[in-house]
Structures are given as structure tokens and as C-alpha cells.
Design a protein around this motif. Structure first.
Motif, PDB file in Angstrom:
ATOM      1  N   ASN A   9       0.831  -1.204   0.000  1.00 16.76           N
ATOM      2  CA  ASN A   9       0.000   0.000   0.000  1.00 16.76           C
ATOM      3  C   ASN A   9       0.866   1.255   0.000  1.00 16.76           C
ATOM      4  OD1 ASN A   9      -2.585  -1.309   0.166  1.00 16.76           O
ATOM      5  ND2 ASN A   9      -2.110  -1.787   2.297  1.00 16.76           N
ATOM      6  N   LEU A  10       0.422   2.269  -0.750  1.00 16.88           N
ATOM      7  CA  LEU A  10       1.154   3.527  -0.828  1.00 16.88           C
ATOM      8  C   LEU A  10       0.348   4.714  -0.304  1.00 16.88           C
ATOM      9  CD1 LEU A  10       2.660   3.083  -4.403  1.00 16.88           C
ATOM     10  CD2 LEU A  10       3.795   2.682  -2.208  1.00 16.88           C
ATOM     11  N   ASN A  11      -0.945   4.723  -0.578  1.00 14.10           N
ATOM     12  CA  ASN A  11      -1.805   5.854  -0.206  1.00 14.10           C
ATOM     13  C   ASN A  11      -3.108   5.386   0.413  1.00 14.10           C
ATOM     14  OD1 ASN A  11      -0.350   8.270  -1.128  1.00 14.10           O
ATOM     15  ND2 ASN A  11      -0.451   7.222  -3.097  1.00 14.10           N
ATOM     16  N   GLY A  12      -3.023   4.453   1.312  1.00 16.32           N
ATOM     17  CA  GLY A  12      -4.208   3.899   1.958  1.00 16.32           C
ATOM     18  C   GLY A  12      -4.333   2.414   1.662  1.00 16.32           C
ATOM     19  N   SER A  13      -5.075   1.755   2.510  1.00 14.70           N
ATOM     20  CA  SER A  13      -5.243   0.318   2.390  1.00 14.70           C
ATOM     21  C   SER A  13      -6.086  -0.048   1.170  1.00 14.70           C
ATOM     22  CB  SER A  13      -5.916  -0.220   3.654  1.00 14.70           C
ATOM     23  OG  SER A  13      -6.130  -1.604   3.539  1.00 14.70           O
ATOM     24  N   SER A  14      -5.635  -1.057   0.445  1.00 12.96           N
ATOM     25  CA  SER A  14      -6.391  -1.601  -0.679  1.00 12.96           C
ATOM     26  C   SER A  14      -6.511  -3.103  -0.447  1.00 12.96           C
ATOM     27  CB  SER A  14      -5.696  -1.306  -2.008  1.00 12.96           C
ATOM     28  OG  SER A  14      -6.390  -1.952  -3.065  1.00 12.96           O
ATOM     29  N   ILE A  15      -7.563  -3.512   0.228  1.00 13.76           N
ATOM     30  CA  ILE A  15      -7.752  -4.914   0.605  1.00 13.76           C
ATOM     31  C   ILE A  15      -7.675  -5.832  -0.614  1.00 13.76           C
ATOM     32  CG2 ILE A  15      -9.343  -6.570   1.680  1.00 13.76           C
ATOM     33  CD1 ILE A  15      -8.167  -4.521   3.647  1.00 13.76           C
ATOM     34  N   LYS A  16      -8.200  -5.402  -1.760  1.00 14.50           N
ATOM     35  CA  LYS A  16      -8.218  -6.273  -2.941  1.00 14.50           C
ATOM     36  C   LYS A  16      -6.828  -6.444  -3.566  1.00 14.50           C
ATOM     37  CE  LYS A  16      -9.430  -2.829  -6.467  1.00 14.50           C
ATOM     38  NZ  LYS A  16      -8.270  -2.952  -7.307  1.00 14.50           N
ATOM     39  N   ASP A  17      -5.895  -5.533  -3.279  1.00 17.27           N
ATOM     40  CA  ASP A  17      -4.572  -5.602  -3.901  1.00 17.27           C
ATOM     41  C   ASP A  17      -3.442  -6.001  -2.955  1.00 17.27           C
ATOM     42  OD1 ASP A  17      -5.310  -4.785  -6.550  1.00 17.27           O
ATOM     43  OD2 ASP A  17      -5.518  -2.738  -5.803  1.00 17.27           O
ATOM     44  N   ASP A 117      15.667   3.684  17.445  1.00 21.66           N
ATOM     45  CA  ASP A 117      16.221   2.909  16.335  1.00 21.66           C
ATOM     46  C   ASP A 117      15.332   1.739  15.912  1.00 21.66           C
ATOM     47  OD1 ASP A 117      18.452   4.549  16.022  1.00 21.66           O
ATOM     48  OD2 ASP A 117      19.557   3.456  17.560  1.00 21.66           O
ATOM     49  N   GLY A 118      14.074   1.746  16.336  1.00 21.39           N
ATOM     50  CA  GLY A 118      13.132   0.713  15.918  1.00 21.39           C
ATOM     51  C   GLY A 118      12.364   1.133  14.675  1.00 21.39           C
ATOM     52  N   ILE A 119      11.660   0.192  14.120  1.00 25.19           N
ATOM     53  CA  ILE A 119      10.774   0.449  12.984  1.00 25.19           C
ATOM     54  C   ILE A 119       9.353   0.296  13.503  1.00 25.19           C
ATOM     55  CG2 ILE A 119      10.011  -0.382  10.729  1.00 25.19           C
ATOM     56  CD1 ILE A 119      13.034  -1.321  10.442  1.00 25.19           C
ATOM     57  N   THR A 120       8.569   1.337  13.351  1.00 28.51           N
ATOM     58  CA  THR A 120       7.214   1.371  13.894  1.00 28.51           C
ATOM     59  C   THR A 120       6.193   1.246  12.778  1.00 28.51           C
ATOM     60  OG1 THR A 120       7.864   2.693  15.796  1.00 28.51           O
ATOM     61  CG2 THR A 120       5.552   2.795  15.158  1.00 28.51           C
ATOM     62  N   VAL A 121       5.177   0.445  13.017  1.00 30.53           N
ATOM     63  CA  VAL A 121       4.058   0.336  12.090  1.00 30.53           C
ATOM     64  C   VAL A 121       3.058   1.430  12.437  1.00 30.53           C
ATOM     65  CG1 VAL A 121       2.183  -1.135  11.269  1.00 30.53           C
ATOM     66  CG2 VAL A 121       4.405  -2.147  11.837  1.00 30.53           C
ATOM     67  N   CYS A 122       2.756   2.284  11.463  1.00 30.02           N
ATOM     68  CA  CYS A 122       1.745   3.346  11.600  1.00 30.02           C
ATOM     69  C   CYS A 122       0.836   3.204  10.393  1.00 30.02           C
ATOM     70  CB  CYS A 122       2.383   4.724  11.605  1.00 30.02           C
ATOM     71  SG  CYS A 122       3.450   5.058  13.001  1.00 30.02           S
ATOM     72  N   LEU A 123      -0.291   2.558  10.570  1.00 31.84           N
ATOM     73  CA  LEU A 123      -1.152   2.291   9.420  1.00 31.84           C
ATOM     74  C   LEU A 123      -1.699   3.574   8.816  1.00 31.84           C
ATOM     75  CD1 LEU A 123      -2.914  -0.922  10.683  1.00 31.84           C
ATOM     76  CD2 LEU A 123      -0.820  -0.678   9.349  1.00 31.84           C
ATOM     77  N   GLU A 139       0.110   4.336   4.159  1.00 27.62           N
ATOM     78  CA  GLU A 139       0.171   5.650   3.519  1.00 27.62           C
ATOM     79  C   GLU A 139       1.618   6.145   3.435  1.00 27.62           C
ATOM     80  OE1 GLU A 139      -2.511   7.973   5.943  1.00 27.62           O
ATOM     81  OE2 GLU A 139      -4.246   7.117   4.914  1.00 27.62           O
ATOM     82  N   ILE A 140       2.498   5.259   3.005  1.00 25.95           N
ATOM     83  CA  ILE A 140       3.940   5.532   3.068  1.00 25.95           C
ATOM     84  C   ILE A 140       4.353   6.717   2.181  1.00 25.95           C
ATOM     85  CG2 ILE A 140       4.730   3.921   1.279  1.00 25.95           C
ATOM     86  CD1 ILE A 140       6.263   4.531   4.788  1.00 25.95           C
ATOM     87  N   GLU A 141       3.637   6.984   1.102  1.00 24.43           N
ATOM     88  CA  GLU A 141       4.023   8.114   0.253  1.00 24.43           C
ATOM     89  C   GLU A 141       3.914   9.438   0.989  1.00 24.43           C
ATOM     90  OE1 GLU A 141       2.001   7.741  -3.590  1.00 24.43           O
ATOM     91  OE2 GLU A 141       3.870   6.864  -4.360  1.00 24.43           O
TER      92      GLU A 141
END
Length: 144
Positions: A9-17, A117-123, A139-141
Motif C-alpha cells: 500500500n502507498l496511499n491507503g489500504s487496498s484490501i483487494k490488492d 532505532d526501531g521500525i514502527t508500524v503506523c497504518l 500511507e507511506i508516500e
């Protein structure tokens, strides 16, 4: 800061993809790392969040190895990946642990936990502390 796409995902969740190989490759082509959900089921590898859905193979993982953060979704997958640890694949297993270590020694944090120095998940997009190493998001972009 490391920018990691959550399941492609780049700009929001896409359950189908999400977790489909072509979708993951699209995020990699845009320059992002990608966290994927990997299962071992009946001696075959599959991508999918809640269940094994999309077949992949070790060659596909190796082709994308520098960009993948492999979340082993079952213990059989973790055991399988560990048997290939010499290949340099970056994998981890966790359920609701606040943090875990990946095979490459990174601290992978459960959503919205922040460790130096951790990697955090932020949906969803949100400001993150500068002391973390990276963020994984649908929403990584927005972080780029």
C-alpha cells in the motif's frame, strides 16, 4: 528514515490488492521497501494477511530480497525461512508482541510503539519521533 510500504500500500489500504506480487513490485519500483505477509502451507509459500492466498516462490523472494520485510504468519513459515537464513532474507515473526527482532537485527515494533532505532508500524499517517529508524505504513508516500 526507512520508508516501508505495508503490504504494498502507498496511499491507503487496498484490501483487494495488498500482498499481491504485482502490487508489491509496484511499490518496490517506486523506491519503497515493503512488509509482506508470508505463509508456508502444504510445503508451498503464499502471500496473504489472514490466510494463504497468492503463491510465490523462493526465487521471487530472492529477486526482491533487499526491499522485503517478511512477516512470517505461521511458525512453519518461520522455521522454513530460518533454514534459508544464509540467503540474507530479512524476516520476523510476531503476534501481539510490543517488539521483535528481525533476522537482520532490526527492532520491529507493534503499531504505534516507538523504540529508539526501531521500525514502527503506523497504518494511518501521523508524525513520528525522529529517533526511530523507520516507519511502515499503508500511507507511506505521505512520509516521502
Amino acid at each position: 528514515m526507512l520508508l516501508i510500504s505495508h503490504r504494498g500500500n502507498l496511499n491507503g489500504s487496498s484490501i483487494k490488492d495488498e500482498n499481491r506480487p504485482y502490487y508489491i513490485e509496484k511499490a518496490i519500483e517506486k523506491g519503497f521497501d515493503v512488509e509482506i505477509d508470508l505463509w508456508l502451507y502444504q510445503n508451498e509459500l503464499f502471500l496473504g494477511h489472514d490466510v494463504p492466498q497468492y503463491p510465490v516462490n523462493l526465487d521471487w523472494l530472492r529477486k526482491n530480497d533487499e526491499k522485503l520485510w517478511i512477516h512470517c504468519k505461521n511458525l512453519e513459515c518461520l522455521e522454513y525461512m530460518n533454514s534459508y537464513s544464509f540467503m540474507g532474507l530479512n524476516y520476523f515473526y510476531h503476534e501481539k508482541d510490543e517488539a521483535t527482532l528481525t533476522s537482520m537485527g532490526y527492532i520491529w515494533c507493534y503499531p504505534d510503539n516507538y523504540i529508539k532505532d526501531g521500525i514502527t508500524v503506523c497504518l494511518d499517517y501521523k508524525d513520528v519521533p525522529s529517533y526511530i529508524k523507520g516507519v511502515c505504513s499503508d500511507e507511506i508516500e505521505k512520509y516521502a
